[in-house]
Scaffold this active site. Structure first.
Site, mmCIF file in Angstrom:
data_model
loop_
_atom_site.group_PDB
_atom_site.id
_atom_site.type_symbol
_atom_site.label_atom_id
_atom_site.label_comp_id
_atom_site.label_asym_id
_atom_site.label_seq_id
_atom_site.Cartn_x
_atom_site.Cartn_y
_atom_site.Cartn_z
ATOM 1 N N CYS A 145 -8.903 2.235 6.995
ATOM 2 C CA CYS A 145 -8.757 0.988 7.745
ATOM 3 C C CYS A 145 -7.560 0.180 7.239
ATOM 4 C CB CYS A 145 -10.064 0.200 7.660
ATOM 5 S SG CYS A 145 -10.188 -1.196 8.795
ATOM 6 N N HIS A 146 -7.794 -1.042 6.742
ATOM 7 C CA HIS A 146 -6.721 -1.892 6.230
ATOM 8 C C HIS A 146 -6.360 -1.568 4.777
ATOM 9 C CE1 HIS A 146 -7.831 -4.149 9.796
ATOM 10 N NE2 HIS A 146 -6.792 -4.949 9.631
ATOM 11 N N GLY A 187 -11.105 -3.702 5.603
ATOM 12 C CA GLY A 187 -11.588 -5.056 5.797
ATOM 13 C C GLY A 187 -10.496 -6.067 5.461
ATOM 14 N N ARG A 188 -10.902 -7.272 5.086
ATOM 15 C CA ARG A 188 -9.938 -8.336 4.805
ATOM 16 C C ARG A 188 -9.407 -8.287 3.373
ATOM 17 N NH1 ARG A 188 -13.103 -13.605 6.416
ATOM 18 N NH2 ARG A 188 -11.212 -14.589 5.592
ATOM 19 N N GLU A 242 -5.655 -7.393 2.131
ATOM 20 C CA GLU A 242 -4.567 -8.340 2.375
ATOM 21 C C GLU A 242 -4.200 -9.109 1.103
ATOM 22 O OE1 GLU A 242 -3.591 -12.186 5.272
ATOM 23 O OE2 GLU A 242 -5.269 -10.849 5.720
ATOM 24 N N TYR A 291 -5.967 1.684 10.401
ATOM 25 C CA TYR A 291 -6.343 0.865 11.547
ATOM 26 C C TYR A 291 -5.051 0.488 12.277
ATOM 27 C CZ TYR A 291 -9.135 -2.345 14.303
ATOM 28 O OH TYR A 291 -9.790 -2.959 15.336
#
Length: 345
Positions: free
Chosen positions: A270-271, A240-241, A244, A290
């Site tokens: 994923c991320h 997800g976000r 980051e 991802y």
């Protein structure tokens, strides 16, 4: 419920706007445990979709609801052969009036004389159908009566799924493990909830933490204080976000390095691999992620493994990596293998 075959096959009865978690968590958890699951919907065929509904408690007397994911069916309702299945899973949610999920058992005359629980609003109908209502002390309450497992809401998935696995004749071994989830705001919803509850259902002790948050605070899941990494057997990093900004937190980087240096299982999806890249722990490793994160992974010195199809997952030593939540069954299964956890039928 169970028969003598080693392989177990389960039918999942679906409908539009079934509760999102109550469909996906049991579906992917059971697949991860080696159970074959066929989701079906009256009038639909394999490859068609059902739309789910995301529900959460609200300060009012009801709950909040909004559209969830598209859930793909892999079997055709009209082609069902009941004799081939060992169990049946019925997700909850409001659905359409023609398929009222919590009341299907009552409509089928299957609850008379049986102990069962459910969301409080279905009590009157179940009692009228002859059930012995068990008042849910919390929304995580579950009840087991012979081959019948009932639960109030998705909050009770760990016990609900565990009861169901045992009713199928399964035995869980090697589950005395402590798992740490590295969380953050806006992490991908499924990528934390599905593995989190699937591992809890196996009997693992699972904690969720987030930098600058304390036990009882909220991300997507309950948040705990940071603890000594030595007390945990594995680390899970949802995507997800959140990765980051988590990748910029020195305490997060330190935690990841501790797990990797100790050669403990680390599962990232994923991320989440943005954090592994920032921690400098991917050099010489083989992994996927991802596709948007490919540059991070390659620049960190890893050998990129193409996620084709998107549910591909890979294990390299103590590291499990996946590209996105459709790969949860394989992602969880590979983590179970590293932890020595087995579900035997």
């Amino acid at each position: 419920m169970a028969n003598s075959r080693a392989q177990r096959t389960v039918l999942m009865l679906c409908g539009d706007y079934m509760e999102d978690y109550e469909a996906m968590v049991p579906f992917q958890a059971l697949l991860a445990y080696g159970v074959s699951v066929d989701p079906v919907y009256p009038g639909k065929k394999a490859g068609d979709i059902c739309r789910t509904a995301i529900q959460q408690a609200s300060p009012h007397q009801t709950y909040s609801e909004w559209r969830g994911h598209n859930f793909t069916l892999n079997a055709t309702f009209d082609a069902i052969e009941v004799s081939k299945y060992d169990g049946l899973v019925i997700p909850g949610g409001p659905n359409c009036p023609y398929l009222p999920r919590p009341l299907i058992l009552a409509a089928a005359g299957s609850v008379k004389g049986r102990k069962c629980t459910g969301y409080p609003s279905v009590k009157s109908v179940l009692v009228a159908a002859g059930a012995h209502w068990v008042e849910p002390e919390t929304l995580a309450s579950c009840t087991l009566d012979g081959n019948l497992v009932t639960g109030a809401t998705y909050e009770g998935h760990p016990e609900y799924i565990q009861f169901f696995v045992k009713a199928l004749g399964g035995t869980i071994k090697g589950s005395d493990k402590r798992i740490l989830f590295l969380c953050g705001d806006y992490m991908e919803d499924y990528e934390v909830m599905v593995p989190f509850q699937s591992l809890q259902a196996l009997g693992c002790h699972v904690d969720a933490i987030c930098p600058k948050k304390a036990a009882g605070d909220k991300c997507i899941t309950a948040v705990h204080d940071f603890e000594d990494a030595s007390s945990y057997d594995a680390l899970v990093i949802p995507g997800g976000r959140a990765p980051e900004y988590l990748a910029l937190d020195e305490s997060v980087i330190k935690l990841v390095k501790e797990f990797m240096e100790a050669r403990k299982p680390v599962a990232s999806i994923c991320h989440g691999q943005q954090i592994l890249s920032a921690a400098g722990v991917l050099k010489g490793r083989k992994c996927t992620a991802y596709p948007a994160v490919k540059l991070n992974v390659v620049l960190a010195g890893a050998t990129w493994l193409e996620p084709d199809p998107i549910d591909r997952c890979f294990t390299d030593g103590n590291l499990v990596t996946g590209a996105a939540w459709p790969g949860h069954p394989e992602f969880i299964s590979q983590l179970m293998a590293l932890l020595g956890i087995q579900v035997l039928f």
